[in-house]
Design a protein around this motif. Structure first.
Motif, PDB file in Angstrom:
ATOM      1  N   GLY A  50      90.415  54.605  48.929  1.00 40.13           N
ATOM      2  CA  GLY A  50      91.586  55.375  49.324  1.00 40.13           C
ATOM      3  C   GLY A  50      92.728  54.474  49.754  1.00 40.13           C
ATOM      4  O   GLY A  50      92.786  53.294  49.392  1.00 40.13           O
ATOM      5  N   GLU A  51      93.613  55.048  50.542  1.00 38.68           N
ATOM      6  CA  GLU A  51      94.844  54.353  50.900  1.00 38.68           C
ATOM      7  C   GLU A  51      94.693  53.604  52.231  1.00 38.68           C
ATOM      8  O   GLU A  51      94.651  52.377  52.241  1.00 38.68           O
ATOM      9  CB  GLU A  51      95.934  55.422  50.973  1.00 38.68           C
ATOM     10  CG  GLU A  51      97.323  54.892  51.176  1.00 38.68           C
ATOM     11  CD  GLU A  51      98.340  56.018  51.070  1.00 38.68           C
ATOM     12  OE1 GLU A  51      98.240  56.824  50.125  1.00 38.68           O
ATOM     13  OE2 GLU A  51      99.214  56.103  51.934  1.00 38.68           O
ATOM     14  N   GLY A  52      94.580  54.350  53.294  1.00 36.11           N
ATOM     15  CA  GLY A  52      94.442  53.718  54.605  1.00 36.11           C
ATOM     16  C   GLY A  52      93.986  54.751  55.611  1.00 36.11           C
ATOM     17  O   GLY A  52      94.068  55.950  55.347  1.00 36.11           O
ATOM     18  N   PRO A  53      93.492  54.293  56.757  1.00 37.55           N
ATOM     19  CA  PRO A  53      93.022  55.231  57.771  1.00 37.55           C
ATOM     20  C   PRO A  53      94.143  56.155  58.239  1.00 37.55           C
ATOM     21  O   PRO A  53      95.299  55.741  58.325  1.00 37.55           O
ATOM     22  CB  PRO A  53      92.586  54.312  58.926  1.00 37.55           C
ATOM     23  CG  PRO A  53      92.465  52.946  58.341  1.00 37.55           C
ATOM     24  CD  PRO A  53      93.366  52.887  57.167  1.00 37.55           C
ATOM     25  N   GLY A  54      93.794  57.411  58.533  1.00 33.34           N
ATOM     26  CA  GLY A  54      94.705  58.335  59.202  1.00 33.34           C
ATOM     27  C   GLY A  54      94.346  58.409  60.678  1.00 33.34           C
ATOM     28  O   GLY A  54      93.617  57.546  61.198  1.00 33.34           O
ATOM     29  N   GLU A  57      90.492  58.714  61.442  1.00 33.42           N
ATOM     30  CA  GLU A  57      89.799  57.476  61.058  1.00 33.42           C
ATOM     31  C   GLU A  57      90.086  56.365  62.073  1.00 33.42           C
ATOM     32  O   GLU A  57      89.209  55.588  62.455  1.00 33.42           O
ATOM     33  CB  GLU A  57      90.238  57.037  59.647  1.00 33.42           C
ATOM     34  CG  GLU A  57      89.774  57.966  58.534  1.00 33.42           C
ATOM     35  CD  GLU A  57      90.550  59.279  58.423  1.00 33.42           C
ATOM     36  OE1 GLU A  57      91.691  59.347  58.942  1.00 33.42           O
ATOM     37  OE2 GLU A  57      90.026  60.238  57.815  1.00 33.42           O
ATOM     38  N   PRO A  63      85.916  55.805  57.509  1.00 34.14           N
ATOM     39  CA  PRO A  63      86.854  56.321  56.511  1.00 34.14           C
ATOM     40  C   PRO A  63      86.644  57.805  56.224  1.00 34.14           C
ATOM     41  O   PRO A  63      85.522  58.306  56.318  1.00 34.14           O
ATOM     42  CB  PRO A  63      86.516  55.499  55.264  1.00 34.14           C
ATOM     43  CG  PRO A  63      85.053  55.205  55.410  1.00 34.14           C
ATOM     44  CD  PRO A  63      84.827  55.030  56.893  1.00 34.14           C
ATOM     45  N   PHE A  64      87.710  58.487  55.855  1.00 32.58           N
ATOM     46  CA  PHE A  64      87.652  59.866  55.356  1.00 32.58           C
ATOM     47  C   PHE A  64      86.775  60.768  56.231  1.00 32.58           C
ATOM     48  O   PHE A  64      85.788  61.332  55.771  1.00 32.58           O
ATOM     49  CB  PHE A  64      87.168  59.881  53.897  1.00 32.58           C
ATOM     50  CG  PHE A  64      88.239  59.464  52.925  1.00 32.58           C
ATOM     51  CD1 PHE A  64      89.169  60.389  52.445  1.00 32.58           C
ATOM     52  CD2 PHE A  64      88.344  58.144  52.494  1.00 32.58           C
ATOM     53  CE1 PHE A  64      90.164  60.002  51.568  1.00 32.58           C
ATOM     54  CE2 PHE A  64      89.347  57.751  51.612  1.00 32.58           C
ATOM     55  CZ  PHE A  64      90.253  58.686  51.142  1.00 32.58           C
ATOM     56  N   ALA A  68      90.854  65.461  54.655  1.00 34.69           N
ATOM     57  CA  ALA A  68      90.728  64.873  53.321  1.00 34.69           C
ATOM     58  C   ALA A  68      89.278  64.458  53.055  1.00 34.69           C
ATOM     59  O   ALA A  68      88.776  64.581  51.932  1.00 34.69           O
ATOM     60  CB  ALA A  68      91.657  63.672  53.162  1.00 34.69           C
ATOM     61  N   ASN A  90      89.146  51.713  51.907  1.00 29.23           N
ATOM     62  CA  ASN A  90      90.598  51.847  51.723  1.00 29.23           C
ATOM     63  C   ASN A  90      91.230  50.504  51.368  1.00 29.23           C
ATOM     64  O   ASN A  90      90.654  49.455  51.641  1.00 29.23           O
ATOM     65  CB  ASN A  90      91.238  52.350  53.032  1.00 29.23           C
ATOM     66  CG  ASN A  90      90.935  53.809  53.310  1.00 29.23           C
ATOM     67  OD1 ASN A  90      91.298  54.678  52.530  1.00 29.23           O
ATOM     68  ND2 ASN A  90      90.261  54.071  54.417  1.00 29.23           N
ATOM     69  N   HIS A 163      94.751  61.569  45.126  1.00 27.76           N
ATOM     70  CA  HIS A 163      94.240  61.466  46.489  1.00 27.76           C
ATOM     71  C   HIS A 163      93.871  62.869  46.976  1.00 27.76           C
ATOM     72  O   HIS A 163      94.661  63.798  46.820  1.00 27.76           O
ATOM     73  CB  HIS A 163      95.299  60.847  47.400  1.00 27.76           C
ATOM     74  CG  HIS A 163      94.731  60.384  48.699  1.00 27.76           C
ATOM     75  ND1 HIS A 163      94.256  61.253  49.648  1.00 27.76           N
ATOM     76  CD2 HIS A 163      94.523  59.129  49.188  1.00 27.76           C
ATOM     77  CE1 HIS A 163      93.795  60.563  50.675  1.00 27.76           C
ATOM     78  NE2 HIS A 163      93.951  59.275  50.422  1.00 27.76           N
TER      79      HIS A 163
HETATM   80  N1  URA Z   1      93.032  58.981  53.630  1.00 22.26           N
HETATM   81  C1  URA Z   1      92.762  57.766  53.149  1.00 22.26           C
HETATM   82  O1  URA Z   1      93.357  57.278  52.206  1.00 22.26           O
HETATM   83  N2  URA Z   1      91.773  57.081  53.719  1.00 22.26           N
HETATM   84  C2  URA Z   1      91.059  57.544  54.739  1.00 22.26           C
HETATM   85  O2  URA Z   1      90.173  56.846  55.185  1.00 22.26           O
HETATM   86  C3  URA Z   1      91.356  58.835  55.217  1.00 22.26           C
HETATM   87  C4  URA Z   1      92.351  59.540  54.653  1.00 22.26           C
END
Ligand code: URA
Ligand code: SF4
Length: 221
Positions: A50-54, A57, A63-64, A68, A90, A163
């Motif tokens: 994925g992209e990055g922690p929200g 997270e 992660p995730f 999402a 991520n 995503h």
């Molecule tokens: N969206 C992401 O791209 N990564 C995560 O870990 C959580 C949400």
């Protein structure tokens, strides 16, 4: 074939996670709560990136785990997979403040961690979730044109997908992300067969009977 044994790969992943938790290589370290190195089996056949922690997270260090993540688990279930079957991570390991897009210097600073994770796990398929992780493998490509298509890159396969958070926010993506995950079991079959073939076909050096060299050495003594 895994380049590392499962145990060694597990150790490498733990080592990377420990480095990530101490990392100060980009500005994101100043605002993170917990870094999110990624998680899953060291011998996973599939890596989801994925992209990055929200926000969630960043609190939990996993992660995730928010909305999402819940949707991602549903999509995996639709493909007959459990969360624990796949590795999830991520492109940036620390939360961009306010969930802004990761910046080029942050992606660059964090890239080597992901490279090392991929090398240790040696997955058959990498699934990129969203534009930023797709951009690492397919720079300059539009996700609307390539999503769901499996292609071989290096010694493995990759599939770009939307995503899950984008699909939750924009219902036009929903049928696409569902259809793409529904194709995954068939694509995994193809990847397994193709990669077995290439492993068998790999040793290209002509067969050299050892005899001549051995015989020559024996003569010397
Ligand atoms: N969206 C992401 O791209 N990564 C995560 O870990 C959580 C949400
Ligand atoms: Fe280090 Fe990556 Fe976190 Fe930046 S995002 S501080 S490079 S671990």
């Amino acid at each position: 074939m895994s380049a590392q044994s499962d145990a060694l790969a597990g150790e490498t992943l733990a080592q990377i996670a420990s480095e990530v938790s101490n990392c100060t290589s980009c500005a994101l370290h100043t605002t993170r709560n917990k870094s999110v190195p990624g998680e899953g089996p060291a011998n996973a056949e599939i890596m989801l990136i994925g992209e990055g922690p929200g926000a969630n997270e960043n609190e939990q260090g996993r992660p995730f785990v928010g909305a999402a993540g819940k949707f991602l688990e549903e999509l995996l279930a639709q493909a007959g997979l459990k969360r624990s079957d796949v590795w999830i991570g991520n492109v940036v390991k620390c939360r961009p403040p306010g969930n802004r897009d990761p910046m080029p210097d942050e992606l660059a600073a964090c890239n080597l961690y992901l490279e090392r994770q991929i090398e240790a796990i040696n997955p058959k398929i990498i699934i990129t979730l969203g534009r930023f992780s797709m951009g690492k493998f397919l720079p300059g490509v539009k996700i609307t044109q390539v999503h769901g298509q499996m292609r071989k890159i290096g010694g493995r396969f990759m599939i770009a997908m939307f995503h899950p958070a984008a699909a939750l926010h924009n219902p036009t993506y929903l049928p696409h992300i569902k259809a793409d995950f529904a194709k995954l079991p068939g694509q995994l079959d193809v990847a397994r067969k193709e990669l077995v073939k290439s492993v068998v076909a790999e040793p290209k050096a002509p067969y050299q009977p050892q005899k001549t060299e051995e015989a020559r050495q024996i003569k010397l003594f």
